[in-house]
Write a protein that holds these residues in place. Structure first.
Motif, mmCIF file in Angstrom:
data_model
loop_
_atom_site.group_PDB
_atom_site.id
_atom_site.type_symbol
_atom_site.label_atom_id
_atom_site.label_comp_id
_atom_site.label_asym_id
_atom_site.label_seq_id
_atom_site.Cartn_x
_atom_site.Cartn_y
_atom_site.Cartn_z
ATOM 1 N N ALA A 123 30.802 -19.497 -65.049
ATOM 2 C CA ALA A 123 30.603 -18.055 -64.869
ATOM 3 C C ALA A 123 29.773 -17.739 -63.627
ATOM 4 C CB ALA A 123 29.948 -17.457 -66.115
ATOM 5 N N LEU A 125 26.805 -16.249 -63.493
ATOM 6 C CA LEU A 125 26.290 -14.885 -63.603
ATOM 7 C C LEU A 125 24.813 -14.815 -63.976
ATOM 8 C CD1 LEU A 125 29.296 -13.392 -65.601
ATOM 9 C CD2 LEU A 125 28.679 -12.846 -63.237
ATOM 10 N N SER A 128 21.704 -14.302 -61.174
ATOM 11 C CA SER A 128 21.471 -13.023 -60.495
ATOM 12 C C SER A 128 21.237 -11.896 -61.505
ATOM 13 C CB SER A 128 22.606 -12.696 -59.518
ATOM 14 O OG SER A 128 23.779 -12.307 -60.184
ATOM 15 N N MET A 129 21.767 -12.038 -62.721
ATOM 16 C CA MET A 129 21.441 -11.062 -63.773
ATOM 17 C C MET A 129 19.938 -11.091 -64.056
ATOM 18 S SD MET A 129 24.467 -11.593 -66.560
ATOM 19 C CE MET A 129 26.021 -10.695 -66.425
ATOM 20 N N GLU A 132 17.883 -9.528 -61.370
ATOM 21 C CA GLU A 132 17.921 -8.068 -61.418
ATOM 22 C C GLU A 132 17.059 -7.540 -62.572
ATOM 23 O OE1 GLU A 132 19.295 -5.914 -59.338
ATOM 24 O OE2 GLU A 132 19.063 -4.082 -60.559
ATOM 25 N N TYR A 138 16.509 -12.586 -54.628
ATOM 26 C CA TYR A 138 17.132 -13.842 -55.040
ATOM 27 C C TYR A 138 18.131 -14.325 -54.006
ATOM 28 C CZ TYR A 138 21.393 -11.219 -56.201
ATOM 29 O OH TYR A 138 22.515 -10.437 -56.123
ATOM 30 N N THR A 140 21.672 -16.998 -54.167
ATOM 31 C CA THR A 140 22.505 -17.856 -55.005
ATOM 32 C C THR A 140 23.138 -18.964 -54.165
ATOM 33 O OG1 THR A 140 24.489 -16.523 -54.624
ATOM 34 C CG2 THR A 140 23.145 -15.927 -56.529
ATOM 35 N N ARG A 156 21.862 -21.099 -48.058
ATOM 36 C CA ARG A 156 22.905 -20.872 -49.070
ATOM 37 C C ARG A 156 24.283 -20.953 -48.435
ATOM 38 N NH1 ARG A 156 25.710 -15.895 -49.710
ATOM 39 N NH2 ARG A 156 26.262 -16.496 -51.809
ATOM 40 N N ASP A 159 30.225 -17.136 -47.253
ATOM 41 C CA ASP A 159 31.626 -17.143 -46.844
ATOM 42 C C ASP A 159 31.782 -17.541 -45.387
ATOM 43 O OD1 ASP A 159 33.058 -16.254 -49.195
ATOM 44 O OD2 ASP A 159 31.910 -14.409 -48.971
ATOM 45 N N HIS B 72 26.424 -10.634 -44.778
ATOM 46 C CA HIS B 72 26.190 -10.467 -46.214
ATOM 47 C C HIS B 72 24.695 -10.564 -46.530
ATOM 48 C CE1 HIS B 72 26.485 -10.833 -50.531
ATOM 49 N NE2 HIS B 72 25.685 -11.871 -50.449
ATOM 50 N N ASN B 74 22.320 -9.518 -50.019
ATOM 51 C CA ASN B 74 22.628 -8.991 -51.344
ATOM 52 C C ASN B 74 21.966 -7.666 -51.701
ATOM 53 O OD1 ASN B 74 20.096 -10.084 -52.141
ATOM 54 N ND2 ASN B 74 21.046 -11.961 -52.910
ATOM 55 N N LEU B 78 24.099 -4.451 -53.082
ATOM 56 C CA LEU B 78 23.939 -4.010 -54.473
ATOM 57 C C LEU B 78 23.662 -2.525 -54.540
ATOM 58 C CD1 LEU B 78 21.815 -6.837 -56.060
ATOM 59 C CD2 LEU B 78 23.927 -5.879 -56.980
ATOM 60 N N THR B 98 34.770 -14.195 -53.807
ATOM 61 C CA THR B 98 34.271 -14.819 -52.573
ATOM 62 C C THR B 98 32.816 -15.210 -52.838
ATOM 63 O OG1 THR B 98 33.420 -12.733 -51.741
ATOM 64 C CG2 THR B 98 35.676 -13.278 -51.119
ATOM 65 N N GLU B 99 32.228 -15.954 -51.940
ATOM 66 C CA GLU B 99 30.818 -16.303 -52.128
ATOM 67 C C GLU B 99 29.968 -15.035 -52.158
ATOM 68 O OE1 GLU B 99 29.909 -18.961 -53.205
ATOM 69 O OE2 GLU B 99 31.533 -20.297 -52.633
ATOM 70 N N SER B 100 30.370 -14.035 -51.387
ATOM 71 C CA SER B 100 29.582 -12.799 -51.343
ATOM 72 C C SER B 100 29.695 -12.012 -52.641
ATOM 73 C CB SER B 100 30.031 -11.920 -50.172
ATOM 74 O OG SER B 100 29.924 -12.633 -48.973
ATOM 75 N N LYS B 102 30.534 -13.229 -55.576
ATOM 76 C CA LYS B 102 29.906 -14.011 -56.642
ATOM 77 C C LYS B 102 28.382 -13.881 -56.583
ATOM 78 C CE LYS B 102 32.826 -17.809 -56.178
ATOM 79 N NZ LYS B 102 33.094 -19.221 -56.324
ATOM 80 N N ASP B 103 27.866 -13.662 -55.367
ATOM 81 C CA ASP B 103 26.418 -13.546 -55.182
ATOM 82 C C ASP B 103 25.857 -12.313 -55.909
ATOM 83 O OD1 ASP B 103 23.884 -14.235 -54.049
ATOM 84 O OD2 ASP B 103 24.198 -12.781 -52.431
ATOM 85 N N ILE B 104 26.665 -11.253 -55.993
ATOM 86 C CA ILE B 104 26.098 -10.005 -56.535
ATOM 87 C C ILE B 104 26.666 -9.595 -57.897
ATOM 88 C CG2 ILE B 104 25.342 -8.965 -54.354
ATOM 89 C CD1 ILE B 104 28.603 -7.931 -55.888
ATOM 90 N N LEU B 105 27.711 -10.280 -58.354
ATOM 91 C CA LEU B 105 28.379 -9.827 -59.580
ATOM 92 C C LEU B 105 27.416 -9.710 -60.767
ATOM 93 C CD1 LEU B 105 31.163 -9.084 -60.813
ATOM 94 C CD2 LEU B 105 31.359 -11.470 -61.516
ATOM 95 N N GLY B 106 26.626 -10.757 -60.990
ATOM 96 C CA GLY B 106 25.698 -10.745 -62.120
ATOM 97 C C GLY B 106 24.645 -9.657 -61.976
ATOM 98 N N ALA B 107 24.077 -9.543 -60.794
ATOM 99 C CA ALA B 107 23.027 -8.548 -60.574
ATOM 100 C C ALA B 107 23.577 -7.137 -60.756
ATOM 101 C CB ALA B 107 22.432 -8.707 -59.169
ATOM 102 N N ALA B 109 26.072 -6.287 -62.664
ATOM 103 C CA ALA B 109 26.295 -6.113 -64.101
ATOM 104 C C ALA B 109 24.984 -5.772 -64.806
ATOM 105 C CB ALA B 109 26.911 -7.381 -64.698
ATOM 106 N N ALA B 118 33.833 -13.375 -64.278
ATOM 107 C CA ALA B 118 33.909 -14.001 -62.965
ATOM 108 C C ALA B 118 35.182 -14.812 -62.847
ATOM 109 C CB ALA B 118 32.699 -14.903 -62.762
#
Ligand SMILES: Cc1cc2nc3c(=O)[nH]c(=O)nc-3n(C[C@H](O)[C@H](O)[C@H](O)COP(=O)(O)OP(=O)(O)OC[C@H]3O[C@@H](n4cnc5c(N)ncnc54)[C@H](O)[C@@H]3O)c2cc1C
Ligand SMILES: Nc1ncnc2c1ncn2[C@@H]1O[C@H](COP(=O)(O)O)[C@@H](O)[C@H]1O
Lengths: 256, 325
Positions: A123, A125, A128-129, A132, A138, A140, A156, A159, B72, B74, B78, B98-100, B102-107, B109, B118
């Motif tokens: 996942a 996730l 970063s959750m 936040e 942070y 990743t 890190r 892309d 990028h 974060n 965000l 993408t890495e970008s 994926k970097d922010i998806l959790g935050a 959410a 994901a």
């Protein structure tokens, strides 16, 4: 200085798997420390050796996951907290991040390390959750770290290339397994780990009560991957088989 | 009318094809369910890119343009996504994986108290969310998953859907955005090894992947030559990124990138599950390996058993011939 590392116990993806009625069955019941978390622990230990930092590992998992916590202690972490999750039904990354956030609320720390993803869910996730929820800066997918005073320089994998990020304390980093080769605990480490302090707490102790209806994502079933049939093997004279395949890629597959 | 919002990823003014794949899927779902499909461009060159995106049929385009989005970072991304979600109130926000993203998806959410999925390979709408499929356990199996809530946030693996062109006269609306440098707690100092004009691996039609079997300069030269004959992107197994032979951004697999080309050629790669996780969706798989029992042969359409140093020269020569005809 203090670093917390969040670690998860995961089923070994290398062990044989079966799916029965949509459920995942791993006969071997082989569980391991998530490889990405092992890299996070390793990296914290490298910093500890250079800068004298206290390392604590935190794991949310069932009772039987304590062997994984012990493994991190045997690698060299100083202390552990085991948040027992036996009563949690189908937690997702969001739930883990909420529990971890509740745990960290009144803690003092410089950095929190997570793995970039759990090997079983892939996942990526929770880290970063958690950042936040705790309002932390942070980074990743770290592939390299260095500490200068209270600032962590994180390399890190992004892309476009490798992004070099300066992260002030307190902050959070999620680690790739590309950053190091985690050490295998030696006998001394294993002996010492038995005397290291481990706090056991429950989700309820954290003041968190998560009912199944509140969980935002859930797995409905597991399915076999559509099988990919092995094609043809070409053995023999290299010159001949190489040319043969090159021609087929053009005439039969039309991909040249 | 509720909106499905697709984030269009733009780097150096170039739109990532995989985000157009996602937009095409959202257009299709919007038409099916009587919803709106909108594109969101957050970039230093957002308005420029919006013209191009019109050719892919969204009903609306939202832009957030600011120099801070050149690279990028974060925290501002965000903030921009949060503003867009507040304004558009979409029921779904979909990104190319993408890495970008994926970097922010959790935050994101956590910030929106929203469900996140994901790296899905398929998704559809339900009454109160999304159903999707995602490869798990190093892509050994597929999990069918469900997300309930709004907006559902998801990242989609490249190659999961086809890009459909359909021109539209979508309106373009700029969303206002400001970012205080004081909010920028972490600092991006530098980007190294930027891919420049190299072929983007995750979108390449042909991928040549080199593994531990490629042992020296001579081998690397043959890989380069093969790639140039086929106009292919070069990737590698972890064995060769770890040892520094190739840049880590070229790693294919569970830790590295997911590729889904028309043609994948693995050279001196054993086919460990973590590598296979990143290439199993290639249309045609060719493997060159001297060990007839290498696991990669279990998934290869064309398995060439032989020493790569002996196989590659005639292979390249024959391909050149084919190309010239
Ligand atoms: C958590 C985790 C994540 C990982 N993520 C990734 C990932 O994203 N990507 C990845 O690639 N790996 C990943 N790995 C590592 C993976 O498990 C393997 O170790 C790696 O893929 C092996 O690379 P390889 O096939 O090049 O090397 P090897 O497994 O050593 O295979 C080399 C092959 O080359 C063949 N060979 C040797 N000489 C010749 C010759 N002259 N001609 C022809 N063939 C020859 C050999 O027969 C052999 O099959 C991960 C591992 C873990 C634990
Ligand atoms: N149960 C857990 N206990 C402790 N840390 C966890 C747990 N689940 C996830 N994490 C951390 O979050 C990372 C990412 O998990 P995931 O979002 O599941 O991919 C892991 O590598 C761990 O560092």
């Amino acid at each position: 200085m203090k670093i917390y590392v969040c670690i998860k116990q995961v089923p070994d993806v290398n062990a044989p798997l079966q799916i029965k009625d949509g459920e995942l069955i791993q006969d071997a019941d082989r569980n391991i420390l998530n490889a990405y978390d092992a890299s996070a622990v390793e990296e914290s230990l490298v910093l500890k050796e250079a800068h004298g930092i206290e390392i604590e590992v935190v794991l949310i998992g069932p009772e039987k996951a304590k062997e994984t916590l012990r493994k991190a202690l045997a690698m060299g972490a100083d202390k552990g907290t085991h948040i027992i999750s036996d009563e949690l039904v189908n937690p997702d990354s969001f739930v883990y991040a909420q529990l971890l956030a509740a745990f960290f609320k009144d803690k003092e720390y410089d950095f929190i390390f997570c793995g970039k993803q759990a090997q079983d869910t892939d996942a990526g996730l929770t880290g970063s959750m958690l950042a936040e929820f705790l309002n932390l800066p942070y980074a990743t997918n770290a592939v390299g770290l260095s500490l200068d005073g209270s600032t962590l320089t994180v390399k890190r994998q992004g892309d476009a290339g490798q992004e070099i990020i300066e992260l002030p304390s307190p902050g959070l980093v999620t680690c790739s397994n590309d950053m190091n080769e985690p050490r295998i605990p030696n006998l001394k480490g294993i002996m010492q780990s038995k005397r290291k302090p481990v706090d056991m707490i429950s989700a309820a102790d954290l003041g968190i009560d998560i009912t199944e209806e509140q969980i935002k994502t859930r797995v409905l079933s597991f399915e076999e991957k559509p099988a990919r049939e092995a094609g043809k093997k070409y053995e023999g004279e290299p010159d001949e088989i190489a040319r043969k395949v090159a021609q087929l890629l053009d005439t039969k597959e039309n991909v040249i | 009318m509720s909106t499905l919002l697709t984030f269009i990823s733009v780097t150096d003014g170039k739109i990532k094809r995989s985000s157009l794949e996602v937009l095409s899927r959202c257009n299709e779902l919007a038409a099916e369910h009587g919803l709106k499909s909108a594109a969101l461009i957050i970039s230093d060159k957002a308005s420029e890119a919006s013209e191009e995106v019109k050719a892919y049929g969204p009903d609306e385009i939202y832009t957030i343009e600011d120099p801070i989005f050149k690279n990028h970072i974060n925290a501002p991304l965000l903030k921009a996504l949060s503003s867009a979600i507040e304004q558009v109130k979409p029921q779904l926000v979909a990104f190319a994986s993408t890495e970008s993203s994926k970097d922010i998806l959790g935050a994101l959410a956590a910030n929106r108290n929203a469900p996140a999925l994901a790296d899905v390979s398929e998704f559809e709408l339900t009454d109160n969310g999304v159903k999707a499929k995602r490869p798990v356990m190093a892509s050994k199996i597929i999990s069918a998953v469900e997300a309930k809530g709004s907006p559902v946030l998801l990242t989609v693996r490249s190659g999961s859907y086809d890009v459909a062109e359909s021109s539209s006269d979508a309106s373009v609306e700029a969303i206002s955005f400001s970012f205080d440098d004081a909010d920028l707690k972490a600092t991006l100092k530098e980007i190294i090894g930027a891919a420049g004009d190299k072929i983007d691996l995750s979108e390449a039609q042909t991928v040549i992947a080199a593994g531990r079997g490629v042992k020296d300069e001579e081998g690397l030269k043959m890989i380069d030559e093969l790639a140039s004959v086929l106009n292919a992107g070069i990737g590698a197994s972890r064995a060769l990124t770890e040892s520094g032979v190739y840049d880590p951004s070229l790693q294919i697999g569970q830790t590295g990138k997911v590729v889904s080309p028309q043609l994948y050629i693995g050279i001196g790669i054993s086919g460990a599950i973590q590598h296979v996780a990143g290439m199993i969706n290639s249309k045609v798989i060719v493997a060159i390996n001297k060990d007839p029992d290498a696991p990669i042969f279990e998934i290869a359409d064309y398995g060439i058993v032989g020493d790569l140093y002996k196989v590659l020269p005639p292979f390249i020569e024959e391909l050149k011939k084919v190309k010239n005809n």
